[in-house]
Scaffold this motif. Structure first.
Motif, mmCIF file in Angstrom:
data_model
loop_
_atom_site.group_PDB
_atom_site.id
_atom_site.type_symbol
_atom_site.label_atom_id
_atom_site.label_comp_id
_atom_site.label_asym_id
_atom_site.label_seq_id
_atom_site.Cartn_x
_atom_site.Cartn_y
_atom_site.Cartn_z
ATOM 1 N N VAL A 168 0.782 -1.239 -0.079
ATOM 2 C CA VAL A 168 -0.141 -0.043 -0.034
ATOM 3 C C VAL A 168 0.858 1.225 -0.097
ATOM 4 O O VAL A 168 1.501 1.593 1.039
ATOM 5 N N SER A 169 0.891 1.886 -1.258
ATOM 6 C CA SER A 169 1.829 3.169 -1.225
ATOM 7 C C SER A 169 1.027 4.165 -1.931
ATOM 8 O O SER A 169 -0.130 4.073 -2.095
ATOM 9 N N GLY A 170 1.782 5.053 -2.286
ATOM 10 C CA GLY A 170 0.935 6.334 -2.983
ATOM 11 C C GLY A 170 0.594 6.059 -4.342
ATOM 12 O O GLY A 170 -0.446 6.541 -4.796
ATOM 13 N N GLY A 196 -2.879 5.051 -0.697
ATOM 14 C CA GLY A 196 -2.018 6.643 -0.417
ATOM 15 C C GLY A 196 -2.432 7.659 -1.239
ATOM 16 O O GLY A 196 -2.600 8.833 -0.659
ATOM 17 N N GLU A 197 -2.806 7.460 -2.286
ATOM 18 C CA GLU A 197 -3.442 8.364 -3.106
ATOM 19 C C GLU A 197 -4.810 9.023 -2.788
ATOM 20 O O GLU A 197 -4.921 10.193 -2.710
ATOM 21 N N ALA A 198 -5.619 8.090 -2.104
ATOM 22 C CA ALA A 198 -6.895 8.456 -1.450
ATOM 23 C C ALA A 198 -6.602 9.500 -0.243
ATOM 24 O O ALA A 198 -7.149 10.624 -0.081
ATOM 25 N N PHE A 199 -5.488 9.285 0.454
ATOM 26 C CA PHE A 199 -5.154 9.948 1.609
ATOM 27 C C PHE A 199 -4.841 11.270 1.019
ATOM 28 O O PHE A 199 -5.084 12.336 1.889
ATOM 29 N N ASP A 200 -3.942 11.083 0.051
ATOM 30 C CA ASP A 200 -3.366 12.420 -0.444
ATOM 31 C C ASP A 200 -4.344 13.199 -0.989
ATOM 32 O O ASP A 200 -4.212 14.705 -0.915
ATOM 33 N N LYS A 201 -5.072 12.741 -1.708
ATOM 34 C CA LYS A 201 -6.265 13.525 -2.477
ATOM 35 C C LYS A 201 -7.279 14.380 -1.641
ATOM 36 O O LYS A 201 -7.743 15.237 -1.723
ATOM 37 N N GLY A 309 3.692 -3.458 3.184
ATOM 38 C CA GLY A 309 4.522 -2.700 2.792
ATOM 39 C C GLY A 309 4.359 -1.619 2.027
ATOM 40 O O GLY A 309 3.024 -1.463 1.922
ATOM 41 N N GLY A 310 5.124 -0.628 1.995
ATOM 42 C CA GLY A 310 4.798 0.622 1.227
ATOM 43 C C GLY A 310 4.584 1.612 2.405
ATOM 44 O O GLY A 310 4.247 1.596 3.507
ATOM 45 N N GLY A 311 4.285 3.111 1.718
ATOM 46 C CA GLY A 311 4.148 4.097 2.742
ATOM 47 C C GLY A 311 3.088 4.195 3.870
ATOM 48 O O GLY A 311 3.058 4.376 4.806
ATOM 49 N N VAL A 312 1.888 3.516 3.347
ATOM 50 C CA VAL A 312 0.853 3.571 4.100
ATOM 51 C C VAL A 312 0.894 2.341 5.295
ATOM 52 O O VAL A 312 0.162 2.536 6.268
ATOM 53 N N ALA A 313 1.818 1.601 4.933
ATOM 54 C CA ALA A 313 2.180 0.433 6.034
ATOM 55 C C ALA A 313 2.653 1.372 7.420
ATOM 56 O O ALA A 313 2.606 0.397 8.423
ATOM 57 N N ALA A 314 3.145 2.510 7.282
ATOM 58 C CA ALA A 314 3.380 3.276 8.415
ATOM 59 C C ALA A 314 2.328 3.501 9.246
ATOM 60 O O ALA A 314 2.528 4.106 10.358
ATOM 61 N N ASN A 315 1.169 3.294 8.733
ATOM 62 C CA ASN A 315 0.043 3.865 9.376
ATOM 63 C C ASN A 315 -0.298 2.951 10.561
ATOM 64 O O ASN A 315 -0.606 1.665 10.555
ATOM 65 N N THR A 316 -0.244 3.421 11.857
ATOM 66 C CA THR A 316 -0.154 2.667 13.239
ATOM 67 C C THR A 316 -1.580 1.963 13.345
ATOM 68 O O THR A 316 -1.725 0.828 13.807
ATOM 69 N N LEU A 342 11.418 2.055 7.068
ATOM 70 C CA LEU A 342 11.398 1.247 6.150
ATOM 71 C C LEU A 342 10.264 1.039 5.335
ATOM 72 O O LEU A 342 10.267 0.085 4.482
ATOM 73 N N CYS A 343 9.190 1.442 5.857
ATOM 74 C CA CYS A 343 8.022 1.473 4.996
ATOM 75 C C CYS A 343 7.785 2.463 3.972
ATOM 76 O O CYS A 343 7.449 2.075 2.853
ATOM 77 N N THR A 344 8.233 3.545 4.394
ATOM 78 C CA THR A 344 8.273 4.713 3.326
ATOM 79 C C THR A 344 9.584 4.466 2.316
ATOM 80 O O THR A 344 10.324 3.735 2.744
HETATM 81 O O1 KG4 Z 1 5.978 4.066 -0.506
HETATM 82 P P1 KG4 Z 1 5.725 5.657 -0.344
HETATM 83 O O2 KG4 Z 1 6.903 6.188 0.492
HETATM 84 O O3 KG4 Z 1 6.086 6.069 -1.821
HETATM 85 C C1 KG4 Z 1 5.328 5.295 -3.054
HETATM 86 O O4 KG4 Z 1 5.977 4.549 -3.443
HETATM 87 O O5 KG4 Z 1 4.615 5.744 -3.314
HETATM 88 O O6 KG4 Z 1 4.248 5.835 0.009
HETATM 89 C C2 KG4 Z 1 3.866 7.185 0.073
HETATM 90 C C3 KG4 Z 1 2.487 7.303 0.605
HETATM 91 C C4 KG4 Z 1 1.847 8.602 0.438
HETATM 92 O O7 KG4 Z 1 0.703 8.438 -0.325
HETATM 93 C C5 KG4 Z 1 1.533 9.020 2.130
HETATM 94 O O8 KG4 Z 1 0.447 9.647 2.250
HETATM 95 C C6 KG4 Z 1 1.251 7.495 2.599
HETATM 96 O O9 KG4 Z 1 2.430 6.773 1.851
HETATM 97 N N1 KG4 Z 1 1.695 7.391 4.068
HETATM 98 C C7 KG4 Z 1 0.790 7.476 4.864
HETATM 99 C C8 KG4 Z 1 1.370 7.341 6.222
HETATM 100 N N2 KG4 Z 1 2.557 7.737 6.045
HETATM 101 C C9 KG4 Z 1 3.050 7.749 4.526
HETATM 102 N N3 KG4 Z 1 -0.499 6.805 4.878
HETATM 103 C C10 KG4 Z 1 -1.430 6.702 5.857
HETATM 104 N N4 KG4 Z 1 -0.818 6.754 7.331
HETATM 105 C C11 KG4 Z 1 0.610 7.062 7.305
HETATM 106 N N5 KG4 Z 1 1.145 7.177 8.722
#
Ligand code: KG4
Ligand code: ZN
Length: 377
Positions: A168-170, A196-201, A309-316, A342-344
């Motif tokens: 789950v990433s951007g 991640g795109e949904a969070f960002d938009k 894995g991926g940025g959204v995986a950082a979401n607690t 290491l998630c982002t």
């Molecule tokens: O994996 P990543 O660093 O970059 C890509 O490969 O896309 O992911 C970035 C995404 C962004 O959409 C960002 O809003 C989301 O990960 N993100 C989170 C959190 N930290 C980063 N989404 C939800 N909760 C978080 N704590």
């Protein structure tokens, strides 16, 4: 074995040194350096590719030299201790990818070391194979970072196949079934926006700087997750696909009908509880869809491990919800999530993937592939 990882697929310029223990084969991050141009994009609601690439041109050399300094005082001494260079060759922004790939090619030519081209998406998956650095971290209440480390507060355990990976990433929301390191199949993905795109938009609608995920998560802590009942398209569908664009549209419609105006500082101050409630409801909805589909796929394919894995995986909250559901519904299945940093995007995960997909390619044949998906054989 020692691998130098290089990652420049989006806004980060990252390099890392990862080694494998000759006996146990466990991977340790020896150094990891990340420089990000994010602050330059925060107000534009997304990455400006040209600015990202220009920053990467500036930072790639110092970042690699800093990461390598753990191995020796100068480049040639350090590179003599490196066995291979793993570099992200896609997916990503073409200008950004070129900076990393061309630097890796030059370094490979000079040092006569092989290149392992790595798919960025595999990087997010293989971050789970990196030994937790702070496994001893004890949970302290209210401490976001430690809450996350507490998930990893256990001795390094093997990840057993079959594995279900939720990436789950951007740009991606994928369910990947791994029967082994060689037998990998995508069993579900998003039909439109990634999580991640949904969070960002949605963040953009709420005047939250890009990327909004982390701030939405922290605002959500004070909010009511049931304040707004938002659509969860495809939650009951038979397949393992996702769809998040309806959620974004629904928040957009609410913003219009309820005349939300968080770009006005006075309005934002008066309505801070409303903002937290929206964030909590959005986060709850995204997590609800992600976790339900993941559990369903895990049951169907009878996996032994689920990894994130991926940025959204950082979401607690995503971590805690999935962990709880697995414990209740699939008690024999283990759950893994990389350390938060290491998630982002980072280069240690690219080096980690290099250990498992070590197809050495002569530097002359390494090219970028911005549209790369999962290069499965
Ligand atoms: O994996 P990543 O660093 O970059 C890509 O490969 O896309 O992911 C970035 C995404 C962004 O959409 C960002 O809003 C989301 O990960 N993100 C989170 C959190 N930290 C980063 N989404 C939800 N909760 C978080 N704590
Ligand atoms: Zn990424």
């Amino acid at each position: 074995m020692t691998i130098l990882g290089i990652e420049t697929s989006c806004d980060e310029t990252a390099a890392a040194v990862v080694t494998s223990d000759p006996k146990t084969k466990k991977l340790s991050v020896i150094s990891s350096v990340i420089s990000s141009s994010l602050p330059l994009h925060a107000t534009t609601g997304g990455i400006i590719p040209e600015i990202a690439a220009r920053e990467q041109v500036k930072y790639i050399q110092p970042v690699i030299l800093r990461a390598l300094s753990i191995l020796g005082d100068n480049l040639s001494t350090a590179m003599s201790k490196v066995d291979a260079i793993a570099v992200t060759y896609g997916p990503g922004l073409i200008g950004s990818l070129l900076v990393g790939v061309e630097t890796a090619r030059t370094l490979a030519f000079l040092s006569q070391k092989p290149i392992i081209p790595v798919n960025h998406l595999f990087g997010h998956i293989y971050a789970n194979w990196l030994k937790p650095q702070r496994a001893q971290g004890k949970e302290r209440s209210g401490d976001e970072k430690n809450k996350h480390y507490a998930l990893n507060a256990k001795p390094y355990t093997e990840i057993h196949f079959p594995v279900l990976a939720l990436v789950v990433s951007g740009g991606h929301t994928d369910l990947v079934l791994m029967k082994s390191h060689e037998d990998i199949k995508v069993i579900g993905g998003t039909r439109d926006d990634a999580a991640g795109e949904a969070f960002d938009k949605i963040g953009r609608l709420l005047n939250i700087p890009y990327p909004a995920g982390q701030m939405i998560a922290s605002l959500a802590e004070r909010g009511d997750p049931k304040a707004f009942i938002l659509p969860r398209p495809m939650i009951g569908s038979q397949d393992f696909d996702f769809s998040f664009s309806g959620l974004k549209t629904s928040v957009m419609n609410l913003a219009r009908t309820q005349k939300w105006n968080f770009s006005d500082p006075l309005y934002a101050e008066k309505n801070s509880q409303l903002l937290s409630d929206i964030c909590a409801s959005v986060q709850y909805t995204i997590i609800n869809v992600l976790t339900k589909k993941t559990i369903k796929a895990a049951k169907t394919h009878q996996v032994r491990s689920i990894i994130l894995g991926g940025g959204v995986a950082a979401n607690t909250m995503l971590n805690l919800t999935l962990k709880q559901m697995i414990e209740e519904l699939l008690p024999k299945t283990s759950f893994f999530v990389p350390e938060k940093e290491l998630c982002t995007d980072n280069a240690a995960m690219i080096a980690a993937a290099g250990f498992f997909h070590d197809k050495n390619v002569p530097w002359q044949n390494v090219t970028c592939d911005p549209e790369l998906y999962y290069n499965l054989t």
